[in-house]
Structures are given as structure tokens and as C-alpha cells.
Design a protein around this motif. Structure first.
Motif, PDB file in Angstrom:
ATOM      1  N   LEU A  13      43.591  57.194  -8.409  1.00 25.10           N
ATOM      2  CA  LEU A  13      43.701  58.024  -9.185  1.00 25.10           C
ATOM      3  C   LEU A  13      44.769  59.159  -9.075  1.00 25.10           C
ATOM      4  N   GLY A  14      44.938  59.056  -7.661  1.00 24.46           N
ATOM      5  CA  GLY A  14      46.178  60.046  -7.281  1.00 24.46           C
ATOM      6  C   GLY A  14      47.458  59.557  -7.857  1.00 24.46           C
ATOM      7  N   ASP A  15      47.609  57.938  -7.788  1.00 27.32           N
ATOM      8  CA  ASP A  15      48.991  57.430  -8.317  1.00 27.32           C
ATOM      9  C   ASP A  15      49.403  57.911  -9.822  1.00 27.32           C
ATOM     10  N   ARG A  16      48.443  58.299 -10.375  1.00 27.68           N
ATOM     11  CA  ARG A  16      48.688  58.614 -11.822  1.00 27.68           C
ATOM     12  C   ARG A  16      48.844  60.072 -12.120  1.00 27.68           C
ATOM     13  N   ARG A  17      48.395  61.010 -11.049  1.00 27.94           N
ATOM     14  CA  ARG A  17      48.384  62.417 -11.253  1.00 27.94           C
ATOM     15  C   ARG A  17      49.559  63.095 -11.882  1.00 27.94           C
ATOM     16  N   LEU A  18      50.649  62.733 -11.115  1.00 28.53           N
ATOM     17  CA  LEU A  18      52.076  63.482 -11.692  1.00 28.53           C
ATOM     18  C   LEU A  18      52.496  63.150 -12.801  1.00 28.53           C
ATOM     19  N   SER A  19      52.228  61.786 -13.455  1.00 26.86           N
ATOM     20  CA  SER A  19      52.788  61.685 -14.787  1.00 26.86           C
ATOM     21  C   SER A  19      51.564  62.411 -15.758  1.00 26.86           C
ATOM     22  N   ALA A  23      42.270  56.600  14.329  1.00 28.09           N
ATOM     23  CA  ALA A  23      43.582  56.226  14.161  1.00 28.09           C
ATOM     24  C   ALA A  23      43.713  56.041  12.705  1.00 28.09           C
ATOM     25  N   GLY A  24      42.763  55.603  12.083  1.00 27.52           N
ATOM     26  CA  GLY A  24      42.782  55.032  10.689  1.00 27.52           C
ATOM     27  C   GLY A  24      43.024  56.443   9.901  1.00 27.52           C
ATOM     28  N   VAL A  25      42.291  57.378  10.211  1.00 33.48           N
ATOM     29  CA  VAL A  25      42.105  58.791   9.545  1.00 33.48           C
ATOM     30  C   VAL A  25      43.554  59.480   9.646  1.00 33.48           C
ATOM     31  N   LEU A  26      44.206  59.421  10.990  1.00 28.31           N
ATOM     32  CA  LEU A  26      45.588  59.758  11.180  1.00 28.31           C
ATOM     33  C   LEU A  26      46.383  59.283  10.117  1.00 28.31           C
ATOM     34  N   VAL A  27      46.457  57.861   9.967  1.00 31.09           N
ATOM     35  CA  VAL A  27      47.395  57.378   9.045  1.00 31.09           C
ATOM     36  C   VAL A  27      47.136  57.527   7.524  1.00 31.09           C
ATOM     37  N   SER A  28      45.605  57.698   7.340  1.00 28.86           N
ATOM     38  CA  SER A  28      45.503  58.237   5.818  1.00 28.86           C
ATOM     39  C   SER A  28      45.848  59.404   5.633  1.00 28.86           C
ATOM     40  N   ARG A  29      45.768  60.334   6.696  1.00 28.93           N
ATOM     41  CA  ARG A  29      46.261  61.835   6.392  1.00 28.93           C
ATOM     42  C   ARG A  29      47.718  61.676   6.487  1.00 28.93           C
ATOM     43  N   TRP A  30      48.125  61.261   7.085  1.00 26.72           N
ATOM     44  CA  TRP A  30      49.797  61.076   7.039  1.00 26.72           C
ATOM     45  C   TRP A  30      50.312  60.730   5.854  1.00 26.72           C
ATOM     46  N   LEU A  31      49.607  59.730   5.099  1.00 26.32           N
ATOM     47  CA  LEU A  31      50.114  59.405   3.609  1.00 26.32           C
ATOM     48  C   LEU A  31      49.537  60.480   2.679  1.00 26.32           C
ATOM     49  N   PHE A  32      48.223  61.337   3.009  1.00 25.77           N
ATOM     50  CA  PHE A  32      47.948  62.213   2.038  1.00 25.77           C
ATOM     51  C   PHE A  32      49.104  63.232   1.967  1.00 25.77           C
ATOM     52  N   PHE A  33      49.788  63.545   3.047  1.00 20.22           N
ATOM     53  CA  PHE A  33      51.053  64.463   3.075  1.00 20.22           C
ATOM     54  C   PHE A  33      52.234  63.835   2.328  1.00 20.22           C
ATOM     55  N   ALA A  34      52.734  62.531   3.134  1.00 22.21           N
ATOM     56  CA  ALA A  34      54.001  61.931   2.589  1.00 22.21           C
ATOM     57  C   ALA A  34      54.050  61.443   1.235  1.00 22.21           C
ATOM     58  N   GLU A  35      52.861  60.967   0.733  1.00 16.35           N
ATOM     59  CA  GLU A  35      52.946  60.653  -0.659  1.00 16.35           C
ATOM     60  C   GLU A  35      52.856  61.693  -1.566  1.00 16.35           C
ATOM     61  N   ALA A  36      52.557  62.660  -1.242  1.00 19.78           N
ATOM     62  CA  ALA A  36      52.149  64.096  -2.080  1.00 19.78           C
ATOM     63  C   ALA A  36      53.535  64.371  -2.668  1.00 19.78           C
ATOM     64  N   GLU A  37      53.614  64.296  -4.170  1.00 16.19           N
ATOM     65  CA  GLU A  37      55.023  64.986  -4.808  1.00 16.19           C
ATOM     66  C   GLU A  37      54.553  66.388  -5.250  1.00 16.19           C
ATOM     67  N   HIS A  38      55.549  67.115  -4.740  1.00 13.36           N
ATOM     68  CA  HIS A  38      55.698  68.536  -5.140  1.00 13.36           C
ATOM     69  C   HIS A  38      56.628  68.901  -6.269  1.00 13.36           C
ATOM     70  N   VAL A  39      55.992  69.487  -7.264  1.00 22.53           N
ATOM     71  CA  VAL A  39      57.016  69.554  -8.577  1.00 22.53           C
ATOM     72  C   VAL A  39      58.450  70.051  -8.360  1.00 22.53           C
ATOM     73  N   VAL A  40      58.410  70.936  -7.247  1.00 23.53           N
ATOM     74  CA  VAL A  40      59.813  71.352  -6.950  1.00 23.53           C
ATOM     75  C   VAL A  40      60.911  70.468  -6.843  1.00 23.53           C
ATOM     76  N   GLY A  41      60.353  69.166  -6.328  1.00 25.24           N
ATOM     77  CA  GLY A  41      61.229  67.973  -6.237  1.00 25.24           C
ATOM     78  C   GLY A  41      62.058  67.631  -7.420  1.00 25.24           C
ATOM     79  N   LEU A  42      61.414  67.826  -8.554  1.00 23.89           N
ATOM     80  CA  LEU A  42      61.887  67.428  -9.774  1.00 23.89           C
ATOM     81  C   LEU A  42      63.243  68.260 -10.000  1.00 23.89           C
ATOM     82  N   TYR A  43      63.419  69.729  -9.437  1.00 27.08           N
ATOM     83  CA  TYR A  43      64.829  70.209  -9.680  1.00 27.08           C
ATOM     84  C   TYR A  43      65.708  69.578  -8.770  1.00 27.08           C
ATOM     85  N   TYR A  44      65.274  68.708  -7.685  1.00 25.46           N
ATOM     86  CA  TYR A  44      66.400  68.409  -7.029  1.00 25.46           C
ATOM     87  C   TYR A  44      66.553  66.826  -7.292  1.00 25.46           C
TER      88      TYR A  44
END
Ligand code: SF4
Ligand code: SF4
Ligand code: SF4
Lengths: 248, 290
Positions: free
Chosen positions: B179-185, B266-287
Motif C-alpha cells: 500500500l505504501g508504494d502507492r501512497r505518494l501518487s 535484526a530483521g526489525v532494524l532493517v525494516s525500520r531502516w526502510l521505514f525511514f529511508a523509503e519514506a518520501e517527504h513532499v518537500v523533496g518535490l521542490y528539489y
């Protein structure tokens, strides 16, 4: 208290004219100049003369290219600072009450002595209007030059935000957007002023005036007649040379 | 979003710690004496350690007490209040068990409820942000709670419960990614609405405001390659779900249980890393980022 006021007496804000802004960054510099030595902590720079300079700015000017379906692309310079939103998400997320919106004029401010530097308000702002100062560890944002606009020690013409005072092209306007009769409100009505990211539901007070349509391929430039090529058919020796070379 | 190690550690370990406290709180026959001491110690180390690491992330940790004041409007403040309330209540419950051998069940239940409340409020800090569409959905609290309960059950040594909850958490995690992959669009925000120029044509970021980087870009514009992310998702799922489940199905042994726990963390740490790293903040659009 980080609850938002139901209404504010006035809605002070900026109207930025994307049609006239020339992208000179003068407003960026005057903003930094005023705000680094007045309200709150200075706006620090890290490695300003080094290989990877960066620093805190309350106003930044982007440039975008708009390519319409047909016709030439248009370049739009785009100054961006806090929009002093009516429904400011940056205020309600703040755990300490450091972020607040003033009831009297709607200005969104940070009380720096309460700020713990958690950064959550910067995450909550869709516009990138808040920056954590790397030296002070507190959140910085546009104050609408709250220490100029009511400052009786300044000459009257200086009682506007530093960016507005500085802009050489008159692209920045300051006033009460809550009053439909104010000059800024009239300007917004006349030019179709718009909100940025209206779908985010922040209800920004600051408005942007869209660029006017310009530059079509088919349009004749007013300068065209003066730019006709001046070279005529060669005469005399040059004409002979021309013919001679032609027959070679 | 920038995957800051302090926040990843905070959400992971405090989630596990409060998950364990939940199971200890509702246990009809909770461990007492020395065994109880060790269980509570582990839970407190994780929960408090997580909170401390999040305090490291602050610009002014010395003013942290002020964060307890705005619970009426701010999820971060509510989280702080919930966390301290939980640790206090369960502290009393644990002291009774460890020192006196008394089992004050209602205190445990209250503590368990508050533990879940703490995990929920943590998740709401992220879920509330409309600016990060990937986080801004009801499945985010579900993900945090599922992982916390599953990890807690694993730590508490409840094999059957852990098995069921691990599978459930895995399912929520996969659904959250899809679901998350579709949220930005879906959010409708793009560079066109960001600049208000979208109706005039295709908008392209032509020049950034400065040649150098800045706080906004460092904090909110982080891009992980898609292939990279898919691989990491698989790794996270194998470590937090497949390995522990396989080990739990084997005949019980303390060493196996330890490996299962470590793999899950270890698995949850990887998942949490992705939780942040994959999250797109809309301010990125300005850049001009995504
Ligand atoms: S522009 Fe950003 S910082 Fe300013 S009021 Fe709106 S949300 Fe808050
Ligand atoms: S950085 Fe400061 S102003 Fe912003 S949310 Fe945290 S405490 Fe409030
Ligand atoms: S000073 Fe005026 S013209 Fe120059 S960048 Fe700022 S708004 Fe645009």
C-alpha cells in the motif's frame, strides 16, 4: 499552547509575484542579514568558505522550468518561505508548545527558549519552511520580520519584512490577507493568487501570483524590424570576386 | 526521510521493550524473584534505552521535560507521557513481584494497556504526517503494534503466541509495503501542485536555491534505489519472520530461542531502516526529487 487559534484578528502575510520575480536572491540575503542579528538565535553557516558550505536560511529562491504542450518553455523564479498557514501542522505537532500561531496577526513563531530541537515541526511542514540551526539546535523559521513591522524605532517605510523592503523588482507584497479591502487582497483577487499544495489542507496565508502567459513562437518581436540583416548584394570589386569564385 | 540511527534504534528497541512489558503485565503467572528481575531488566533496558537514544536526537536534550506539556495537541508529547506512565506503573508492579513475590494483577493490566498506548502513540507521531504519504495511513499503527506484540511475545518466551503473531506481523508488513508504494501518487501532491504551476505544463526543477546541501535535503530527501529496497525488504522479512518461525518450530532450546530473538531484532532494524529511508517527504518535490 500548541492548539491553533480558532480565528486570528488579522492574517498578515506575503503575496509573491511569480511574474515579476527575477530570481536575484536579494530577498534571501536581506532576510538572512536582518534575521541573523535580530529576533532569536543567529542563522549560522557551516563551512561557509569550505568545500561543502551550508547554512540556515528562512527564505530560499528556487527556479523551475515550465514546458507547455506547445510553445517555448518558461522559466519561473520561485521564492519560498513560511506561508503562515491558518491550519499550520507545524504548530500542532510541537510537543513543547514552542511553536505557536499568534491570535492578533496570525504570525507563526517559535519560542526558542522552549524548543528542544526535535525537528518534528520541520517534518510536518510540506513547504520546507523550517530549518534547524546546526549551531544552536533550535528551529528557525520566517517571523515575517515581527521585529520590524511593529518597530517604532524604524522609519515608516522600513516597517515591512526585510525581503519586501529589498526586492528590486517589486515582486513581494506585505499586508493583511484577512481584510478583503487591503491592497494585497485586491491584488490576489485581480491576479488569481493561488495556494501552494492546497491538497495538504494547510490553508496558507501567503499567496503566489501566477506568471502571465508570455513568449509564443508565432509572436513578432517588437525589435524584429530593427534587426533585419544589413548586408546587401555586393558591388564593385567584391561583386567581381563573388562571381569569380562562383564560377570556379 | 533520512534514516537516523538514533530514531531507528529508538523505535525498534522501545517497541520490543514495551511489547515485552505488555506480555509481562498480562501474564497470569508472571516470573518473580531473580527470573522476574532479569525479564523486567531486559524490558526496561530496551524501553529506556530506546527513549534515551531518541533524546540524543534532540538539539536541546536538557529541556526534554517541556515535551510533557502539550499532550492535548501533540502525539510526541502524548508518547512521552504514556512512556513515563507505563514505566512507573510497571515499575511498581515489577518491584512487588521481584522483591515481595506479590502479583498485583490489576496493576499489570494497567501497565500492559499503557505499554500498547506507548507503542500506538509512537506510531502516531509518524502516521499523523500528511507530508509523508507513505506513513500517513491506518496500517502504520497496525504495523508498529503487530511488530511490538510479536517481538514481545518472542522475548517473553511464549512460543505459540509468538508464532501466530510473527506470521500476522509479517502479513501486515507486506501489506504496508504494497500500500505504501502507492501512497505518494495517491496523495495527489506533485511538483505541479507544489509550485502551483502544474496546469501550465510540465514543471521541472531547473535550479536549486543553493549550490550546497541544506538541513531540509539532509533530513528529508533520501532516495534508495528500487532494486536495493526490494532486496532489503526480502532480507528484513527473512530475518524477522522466516528464521524465528523456523527456529520456534524446532524443539525448544535456549540457544535456539536466543538466535530467534537476535534474528528478529535484526530483521526489525532493517525494516525500520526502510521505514525511514523509503519514506518520501513532499518537500523533496521542490528539489526535483520524485
Ligand atoms: S509554511 Fe510550514 S512552517 Fe509555515 S505555517 Fe505553514 S506549515 Fe508551518
Ligand atoms: S523542533 Fe522545537 S519548535 Fe519544532 S516541534 Fe520540536 S520543540 Fe517544537
Ligand atoms: S528580491 Fe524580489 S526579484 Fe529578487 S529573488 Fe527575491 S522576490 Fe525575486
Amino acid at each position: 499552547m500548541t492548539d491553533l487559534p480558532e480565528t486570528t484578528d488579522r492574517k498578515m502575510g506575503l503575496v509573491i509575484d511569480l511574474d515579476t520575480c527575477v530570481g536575484c536572491h536579494a530577498c534571501v540575503i536581506s532576510c538572512k542579514g536582518w534575521n541573523t542579528e535580530n529576533y532569536g538565535a543567529p542563522l549560522s553557516d557551516q563551512e561557509p568558505y569550505g568545500a561543502d558550505p551550508s547554512g540556515t536560511f528562512l527564505n530560499r529562491v528556487h527556479s523551475y522550468e515550465v514546458q507547455p504542450e506547445t510553445g517555448p518553455a518558461q522559466l519561473v523564479h520561485f521564492p519560498k518561505s513560511c506561508l503562515h498557514c491558518e491550519d499550520a501542522p507545524c504548530v500542532t505537532v510541537c510537543p513543547t508548545g514552542a511553536s505557536y500561531k499568534r491570535t492578533e496577526d496570525g504570525i507563526v513563531l517559535v519560542n526558542e527558549s522552549d524548543c528542544i530541537g526535535c525537528g518534528l515541526c520541520a517534518w510536518a511542514c510540506p513547504y520546507g519552511a523550517r530549518e534547524m540551526d546546526a549551531a544552536e539546535g533550535v528551529m528557525k523559521k520566517c517571523t515575517l520580520c515581527v521585529d520590524r513591522i511593529y518597530n517604532d524605532n524604524l522609519p515608516e517605510e522600513d516597517r515591512v519584512p526585510a525581503c519586501v523592503r529589498t526586492c528590486p523588482s517589486g515582486a513581494r507584497h506585505f499586508g493583511d490577507l484577512g481584510d478583503p479591502d487591503s491592497a494585497v487582497s485586491q491584488l490576489v483577487a485581480e491576479r488569481g493568487g493561488m495556494d501552494l499544495m492546497p491538497e495538504q489542507g494547510t490553508k496558507p496565508v501567503n499567496k503566489y501570483l501566477p506568471p502571465r502567459p508570455r513568449d509564443r513562437w508565432t509572436d513578432q518581436s517588437v525589435l524584429a524590424p530593427f534587426l533585419e540583416p544589413v548586408a546587401e548584394e555586393p558591388r564593385g570589386f567584391l561583386a567581381w570576386l563573388d562571381r569569380a569564385l562562383e564560377t570556379l | 526521510m533520512h534514516p537516523a540511527p538514533s530514531i531507528i534504534a529508538f523505535t525498534t528497541f522501545s517497541g520490543l521493550g514495551f511489547g515485552l512489558l505488555f506480555w509481562l503485565g498480562i501474564d497470569p503467572t508472571p516470573p518473580s524473584g531473580w527470573v522476574g528481575f532479569v525479564f523486567f531488566l531486559i524490558a526496561y533496558l530496551m524501553a529506556v534505552g530506546g527513549l534515551l537514544s531518541s533524546a540524543l536526537h534532540l538539539g536541546h536534550p536538557e529541556r526534554a521535560l517541556k515535551a510533557f506539556t502539550q499532550w492535548r495537541s501533540s502525539w510526541l508529547s502524548r508518547e512521552a507521557v504514556c512512556a513515563v506512565a507505563t514505566l512507573t506503573i510497571i515499575g511498581v508492579y515489577a518491584a512487588c513481584l521481584v522483591l515481595g513475590g506479590w502479583h498485583v494483577a490489576p496493576l499489570g493490566w494497567l501497565g500492559a494497556l499503557l505499554s500498547l498506548g506507548t507503542v500506538f502513540t509512537t506510531s502516531m507521531i509518524y502516521t499523523q504526517l500528511k507530508t509523508v504519504p507513505r506513513w500517513n495511513m491506518p496500517l502504520t499503527p497496525a504495523l508498529f503494534l503487530a511488530l511490538s506484540l510479536a517481538g514481545g511475545a518472542l522475548l517473553a518466551g511464549r512460543v505459540t503466541t509468538a508464532l501466530v503473531l510473527l506470521l500476522l506481523a509479517g502479513a501486515v508488513q507486506v501489506a504496508w509495503w504494497c500500500l505504501g508504494d502507492r501512497r505518494l501518487s495517491q496523495s495527489g501532491t506533485d511538483i505541479g501542485t507544489a509550485t502551483g504551476l502544474g496546469s501550465r505544463g510540465a514543471v521541472r526543477a531547473f535550479e536549486p536555491p543553493h549550490t550546497g546541501s541544506n538541513y531540509l535535503m539532509r533530513e528529508m530527501v533520501f532516495v534508495v534505489g528500487r532494486r536495493h529496497a526490494l532486496k532489503l525488504r526480502a532480507i528484513a522479512l527473512i530475518l524477522m519472520l522466516v528464521v524465528p518461525v523456523a527456529l520456534l518450530l524446532l524443539p525448544f532450546g535456549h540457544l535456539l530461542a536466543l538466535v530467534a530473538v537476535l534474528s528478529h531484532v535484526a530483521g526489525v532494524l532493517v525494516s525500520r531502516w526502510l521505514f525511514f529511508a523509503e519514506a518520501e517527504h513532499v518537500v523533496g518535490l521542490y528539489y526535483g526529487a520524485r
